[in-house]
Design a protein around this motif. Structure first.
Motif, PDB file in Angstrom:
ATOM      1  N   PRO A  28       8.979 -62.553   3.433  1.00 48.11           N
ATOM      2  CA  PRO A  28       9.993 -61.644   2.875  1.00 48.11           C
ATOM      3  C   PRO A  28       9.365 -60.378   2.277  1.00 48.11           C
ATOM      4  O   PRO A  28      10.045 -59.360   2.119  1.00 48.11           O
ATOM      5  CB  PRO A  28      10.677 -62.481   1.785  1.00 48.11           C
ATOM      6  CG  PRO A  28      10.454 -63.890   2.212  1.00 48.11           C
ATOM      7  CD  PRO A  28       9.076 -63.889   2.834  1.00 48.11           C
ATOM      8  N   MET A  90      12.658 -48.013   3.165  1.00 46.61           N
ATOM      9  CA  MET A  90      14.049 -48.132   2.716  1.00 46.61           C
ATOM     10  C   MET A  90      14.227 -47.399   1.401  1.00 46.61           C
ATOM     11  O   MET A  90      15.240 -46.723   1.182  1.00 46.61           O
ATOM     12  CB  MET A  90      14.376 -49.627   2.559  1.00 46.61           C
ATOM     13  CG  MET A  90      15.731 -49.947   1.995  1.00 46.61           C
ATOM     14  SD  MET A  90      15.813 -49.818   0.184  1.00 46.61           S
ATOM     15  CE  MET A  90      17.540 -50.195  -0.065  1.00 46.61           C
ATOM     16  N   HIS A 118      17.976 -55.952  -4.503  1.00 47.72           N
ATOM     17  CA  HIS A 118      16.643 -55.374  -4.718  1.00 47.72           C
ATOM     18  C   HIS A 118      16.841 -54.011  -5.404  1.00 47.72           C
ATOM     19  O   HIS A 118      17.822 -53.311  -5.110  1.00 47.72           O
ATOM     20  CB  HIS A 118      15.993 -55.187  -3.352  1.00 47.72           C
ATOM     21  CG  HIS A 118      14.576 -54.689  -3.344  1.00 47.72           C
ATOM     22  ND1 HIS A 118      14.247 -53.379  -3.627  1.00 47.72           N
ATOM     23  CD2 HIS A 118      13.406 -55.306  -3.058  1.00 47.72           C
ATOM     24  CE1 HIS A 118      12.944 -53.218  -3.519  1.00 47.72           C
ATOM     25  NE2 HIS A 118      12.398 -54.371  -3.175  1.00 47.72           N
ATOM     26  N   THR A 167      23.638 -55.665  -0.858  1.00 50.03           N
ATOM     27  CA  THR A 167      22.666 -56.254   0.051  1.00 50.03           C
ATOM     28  C   THR A 167      23.326 -57.151   1.101  1.00 50.03           C
ATOM     29  O   THR A 167      24.326 -57.814   0.814  1.00 50.03           O
ATOM     30  CB  THR A 167      21.605 -57.057  -0.737  1.00 50.03           C
ATOM     31  OG1 THR A 167      20.507 -57.315   0.132  1.00 50.03           O
ATOM     32  CG2 THR A 167      22.146 -58.361  -1.283  1.00 50.03           C
ATOM     33  N   ALA A 169      21.515 -59.584   2.348  1.00 51.00           N
ATOM     34  CA  ALA A 169      20.942 -60.862   1.920  1.00 51.00           C
ATOM     35  C   ALA A 169      19.964 -60.573   0.788  1.00 51.00           C
ATOM     36  O   ALA A 169      19.205 -59.606   0.854  1.00 51.00           O
ATOM     37  CB  ALA A 169      20.210 -61.552   3.067  1.00 51.00           C
ATOM     38  N   VAL A 198      17.452 -54.993   4.647  1.00 52.23           N
ATOM     39  CA  VAL A 198      16.001 -55.187   4.769  1.00 52.23           C
ATOM     40  C   VAL A 198      15.652 -56.666   4.916  1.00 52.23           C
ATOM     41  O   VAL A 198      14.868 -57.048   5.785  1.00 52.23           O
ATOM     42  CB  VAL A 198      15.251 -54.568   3.563  1.00 52.23           C
ATOM     43  CG1 VAL A 198      13.764 -54.918   3.620  1.00 52.23           C
ATOM     44  CG2 VAL A 198      15.430 -53.053   3.538  1.00 52.23           C
ATOM     45  N   HIS A 199      16.230 -57.512   4.064  1.00 58.22           N
ATOM     46  CA  HIS A 199      15.896 -58.937   4.144  1.00 58.22           C
ATOM     47  C   HIS A 199      16.670 -59.630   5.272  1.00 58.22           C
ATOM     48  O   HIS A 199      16.136 -60.488   5.973  1.00 58.22           O
ATOM     49  CB  HIS A 199      16.177 -59.608   2.794  1.00 58.22           C
ATOM     50  CG  HIS A 199      15.783 -61.052   2.759  1.00 58.22           C
ATOM     51  ND1 HIS A 199      14.487 -61.470   2.957  1.00 58.22           N
ATOM     52  CD2 HIS A 199      16.513 -62.182   2.593  1.00 58.22           C
ATOM     53  CE1 HIS A 199      14.441 -62.797   2.906  1.00 58.22           C
ATOM     54  NE2 HIS A 199      15.652 -63.248   2.694  1.00 58.22           N
ATOM     55  N   TYR A 221       8.684 -53.307   8.926  1.00 59.25           N
ATOM     56  CA  TYR A 221       7.542 -54.163   8.557  1.00 59.25           C
ATOM     57  C   TYR A 221       7.978 -55.547   8.097  1.00 59.25           C
ATOM     58  O   TYR A 221       7.152 -56.436   7.920  1.00 59.25           O
ATOM     59  CB  TYR A 221       6.661 -53.484   7.502  1.00 59.25           C
ATOM     60  CG  TYR A 221       7.211 -53.445   6.094  1.00 59.25           C
ATOM     61  CD1 TYR A 221       8.076 -52.438   5.684  1.00 59.25           C
ATOM     62  CD2 TYR A 221       6.855 -54.406   5.156  1.00 59.25           C
ATOM     63  CE1 TYR A 221       8.583 -52.393   4.391  1.00 59.25           C
ATOM     64  CE2 TYR A 221       7.341 -54.372   3.859  1.00 59.25           C
ATOM     65  CZ  TYR A 221       8.212 -53.372   3.487  1.00 59.25           C
ATOM     66  OH  TYR A 221       8.708 -53.335   2.211  1.00 59.25           O
TER      67      TYR A 221
HETATM   68  C1  LIG Z   1      16.142 -56.594   0.218  1.00 59.46           C
HETATM   69  C2  LIG Z   1      15.138 -55.473   0.138  1.00 59.46           C
HETATM   70  N1  LIG Z   1      15.579 -54.224  -0.029  1.00 59.46           N
HETATM   71  C3  LIG Z   1      14.737 -53.185  -0.103  1.00 59.46           C
HETATM   72  C4  LIG Z   1      13.372 -53.355  -0.035  1.00 59.46           C
HETATM   73  C5  LIG Z   1      12.489 -52.144  -0.123  1.00 59.46           C
HETATM   74  O1  LIG Z   1      12.064 -51.807   1.163  1.00 59.46           O
HETATM   75  P1  LIG Z   1      10.955 -50.681   1.411  1.00 59.46           P
HETATM   76  O2  LIG Z   1       9.632 -51.297   1.077  1.00 59.46           O
HETATM   77  O3  LIG Z   1      11.098 -50.342   2.863  1.00 59.46           O
HETATM   78  O4  LIG Z   1      11.283 -49.537   0.520  1.00 59.46           O
HETATM   79  C6  LIG Z   1      12.861 -54.643   0.110  1.00 59.46           C
HETATM   80  C7  LIG Z   1      11.406 -54.870   0.141  1.00 59.46           C
HETATM   81  O5  LIG Z   1      10.943 -55.919  -0.207  1.00 59.46           O
HETATM   82  C8  LIG Z   1      13.770 -55.727   0.207  1.00 59.46           C
HETATM   83  O6  LIG Z   1      13.330 -56.988   0.383  1.00 59.46           O
END
Ligand SMILES: Cc1ncc(COP(=O)(O)O)c(C=O)c1O
Length: 404
Positions: A28, A90, A118, A167, A169, A198-199, A221
């Protein structure tokens, strides 16, 4: 590439990092990278390439790389490639979009964020709202059940809502809110729905229209790709937005949102990552989108089986609490230990080559709402390359830790 029954040994053979021997439950935070993604990055960097253009072969090469990456992300998310925006992460994309949108907010407008998210999908909106004099409203979740319901969202909506950022998730406890139902509620107020995928994108087939996201953001990534970020936005929504930009740079969508020269090598790696995922279901029939759907279906089954095995074993061990209990969730476990800091388990497992970090993982509000402060818990995340031996090592490690 791989048989229709999930051939985890073949999947693993694509990841040089796994030969270093650790069992990775840290996906994750970012997955390991298949060789062919690294190859795509490398070959793009060393190829004759220039800034995008239409005259030299080198310019055309850059253009092809960008177009291919927009189409790859379009297939992965069932999104219009013309609305696919690339950025550094993100977090960067969300800060930029929040800043852009907030130029049109006025006092009394409402911006809705959630305690499950997040901080990358919280603070950019809070800061932009404060700057514009808009009001921030918070969607709560139930720390006992780990659920965030459409009613929790409805409670924060009004005819002044401009945007709801939520989100797909939780990266801390895996909870998957019912996005499609929530999107209907959000759209009934006339607001935009910004979904942090993202997740979620690493664990489920995504269709941005089914979800009802006006803008959906993710980070390659987290699904075998390079370190960059992607927004898939509705083209009509992107057309209306006016980001800060340089005078000579393109005002077309999506280029309008992409500041400076794109990282062509990372975009080529992103395309390779999407193709890699499409190959996980072996020789499933159809085009790339159909193969992606087949792949994500077997990935979900594989990861859920490993998660269930792990949960059953953890339940036998007294003194460990599983915090990730939502009905609909990703294969992401958050564990806490009676009377012992999760950091101790993190260090103990790490000494045995089992990588399961303890933190709140930037889910700043969620960790506090769960009563875990900034310490969070031990997160066990699954990826397609995890196998039963990894789970054996994790369970043995946790068992020995509890005996100490
Ligand atoms: C749910 C979630 N949102 C946003 C992010 C941030 O993503 P980024 O590293 O691309 O800014 C993460 C990174 O762990 C994440 O898990």
């Amino acid at each position: 590439m791989l048989g229709m029954t999930f051939d985890v040994a073949t999947v693993r053979s694509h990841f040089p990092a796994l030969k270093e021997g650790a069992a990775h439950f840290d996906s994750p935070g970012g997955t390991q990278t298949p060789e062919l993604v690294a190859d795509a990055v490398h070959s793009t960097l060393v190829a004759a390439i220039a800034n995008r253009g239409t005259v030299t072969a080198a310019e055309l090469k850059a253009d092809e790389v960008v177009t291919a990456a927009r189409h790859a992300m379009g297939d992965l998310l069932s999104a219009d490639p013309a609305g696919v925006v690339f950025g550094r992460s993100m977090t960067q994309l969300t800060f930029d979009l929040a800043h852009t949108m907030s130029k049109e907010w006025v006092a009394g407008d409402e911006v809705v964020v959630s305690r499950l998210d997040h901080d990358g999908n919280v603070r950019p909106w809070v800061i932009a709202a404060e700057r514009a004099g808009a009001t921030v409203r918070w969607i709560d979740f139930d720390p006992e059940s780990a659920e965030l319901t459409p009613d929790d969202v409805q409670a924060q909506l009004s005819d002044r809502t401009r945007i709801v950022a939520l989100t797909g998730a939780s990266n801390l406890i895996g909870t998957r809110p019912d996005l499609a139902t929530i999107a209907d509620l959000v759209h009934a107020t006339g607001a935009l729905f910004y979904v942090d995928g993202v997740h979620l994108t690493a664990h489920a087939a995504i269709d941005v229209s089914d979800i009802g996201a006006d803008l959906f953001v993710c980070s390659p990534y987290k699904f075998f790709g390079p370190h960059c970020g992607v927004v898939a936005g509705r083209v009509d929504v992107l057309e209306r937005l006016r980001p800060d930009k340089l005078l000579p740079s393109s005002d077309a969508v999506p280029e309008r949102f992409e500041l400076g020269t794109l990282p062509y090598e990372l975009l080529a790696g992103t395309t390779a990552a999407v193709d890699f995922i499409a190959g996980l279901a072996g020789d499933a029939p159809g085009g790339r989108r159909a193969r992606l759907l087949a792949s994500m279906a077997i990935v979900e089954r594989h990861e859920d089986r490993l998660r269930e095995r792990t949960e059953e074993a953890v339940e036998e061990l007294h003194g460990i609490t599983i915090r990730s209990r939502a009905r609909h969730r990703t294969p992401t476990l958050l564990l806490t230990f009676d009377g012992r800091p999760s950091d101790d388990a993190y260090g103990f497992l790490a000494q045995r080559g089992v990588n399961a970090p303890a933190s709140s993982f930037y889910a700043y509000e969620a960790s506090r709402r769960l009563g875990l402060g900034s310490a969070g818990g031990l997160r066990v995340g699954f990826a397609p390359y995890n196998d039963d031996q990894d789970v054996d090592r994790l369970i043995e490690g946790l068992t020995d830790f509890m005996l100490r």
